[in-house]
Design an enzyme around this catalytic site. Sequence first.
Site, PDB file in Angstrom:
ATOM      1  N   ASP A  43      11.287  81.026  41.332  1.00 54.67           N
ATOM      2  CA  ASP A  43      10.985  80.396  40.055  1.00 54.67           C
ATOM      3  C   ASP A  43       9.655  79.650  40.122  1.00 54.67           C
ATOM      4  OD1 ASP A  43      12.229  79.438  37.328  1.00 54.67           O
ATOM      5  OD2 ASP A  43      11.371  77.648  38.262  1.00 54.67           O
ATOM      6  N   TYR A  48       2.802  75.154  37.031  1.00 51.83           N
ATOM      7  CA  TYR A  48       3.013  74.710  38.413  1.00 51.83           C
ATOM      8  C   TYR A  48       1.746  74.914  39.245  1.00 51.83           C
ATOM      9  CZ  TYR A  48       8.071  74.812  37.435  1.00 51.83           C
ATOM     10  OH  TYR A  48       9.326  74.617  36.914  1.00 51.83           O
ATOM     11  N   LYS A  73       6.539  81.078  33.540  1.00 44.77           N
ATOM     12  CA  LYS A  73       6.795  80.425  32.253  1.00 44.77           C
ATOM     13  C   LYS A  73       5.502  80.178  31.485  1.00 44.77           C
ATOM     14  CE  LYS A  73      10.477  77.846  34.602  1.00 44.77           C
ATOM     15  NZ  LYS A  73       9.933  77.765  35.963  1.00 44.77           N
ATOM     16  N   HIS A 106       8.330  77.770  28.334  1.00 43.92           N
ATOM     17  CA  HIS A 106       8.669  76.598  29.143  1.00 43.92           C
ATOM     18  C   HIS A 106       9.359  75.493  28.340  1.00 43.92           C
ATOM     19  CE1 HIS A 106       7.229  74.706  33.168  1.00 43.92           C
ATOM     20  NE2 HIS A 106       8.456  74.336  32.884  1.00 43.92           N
TER      21      HIS A 106
END
Length: 276
Positions: A43, A48, A73, A106
């Site tokens: 994930d 990120y 995402k 997201h």
Amino acid sequence: MENLNMLDGQVLPVLGFGTYKLNGTQGVHAIVNALNNGYRLLDTAYNYENEGTVGKAIEYSHVSRDQIIVTSKLPGRYHDYDSAMVAIQESIYRLNVDYIDLYLIHWPNPKQGKYVEAWRALIDAQKAGLVKSIGVCNFLPEHIDTLEKETGVLPTVNQIELHPFFNQKDVLEYHQEKGIIVEAWSPLGRDVNIMNHEVIQQIADKYNKTTVQVILKWHIQNGVVPIPKSASNVRQLQNIDVFDFYLESEDLTQIDLLSKEDGRRKDQDPAEYEEF
């Protein structure tokens, strides 16, 4: 590793591996270890800033690409259709893969009101073969109802905050009725008060397991896919060692009773919170 069936016919492992804040060479080593230790669901997210790290770990691991479920995402700043399509392509390039297995919006960002437009982009990205499965994160039932009404397409997955102090039972029931798989971010609550709670410790002692293993098993037996993260090889192995025992119904109930109305960690209510 056990799997769940998604609405679109794809399968999803019942336990994933989170990669948030796993960056650079150390992040690559941690993710390679996770793959070698048996994790198959990775994930990550555009925000990120580690999709390159995840892609390099996939390249360096001994696990074939078709055995790995890669999730990324879409950030809130790219909810308009054209920007969403480009963002998906950019994620594919950074991951250095031919497609993304599971792509999620997201956050709904309801104040800007473009999540349906973003969803249409994901639908078309799936049709174009850029992604295999599409879903959402942090969507409330009302947001999902809007997606279904406007497009006729339900998400396969909704990744939400869910842990023993915030079990969202009513929301979980809604998703199960719709056939949508719930994934849990922050499945341990990132809170030592949860992991060291007396009730959970007593249950852990009963099964000769760690409190973390008990919490992860609680998720799995509730039909939720937890996504724990750890750079430690020892903890990675402990976290995945949850398939040789089952919690009795009374144990599940005791953990359920720990939930609180105000159990969110950072008060990130999807009805108000915006992430860009």
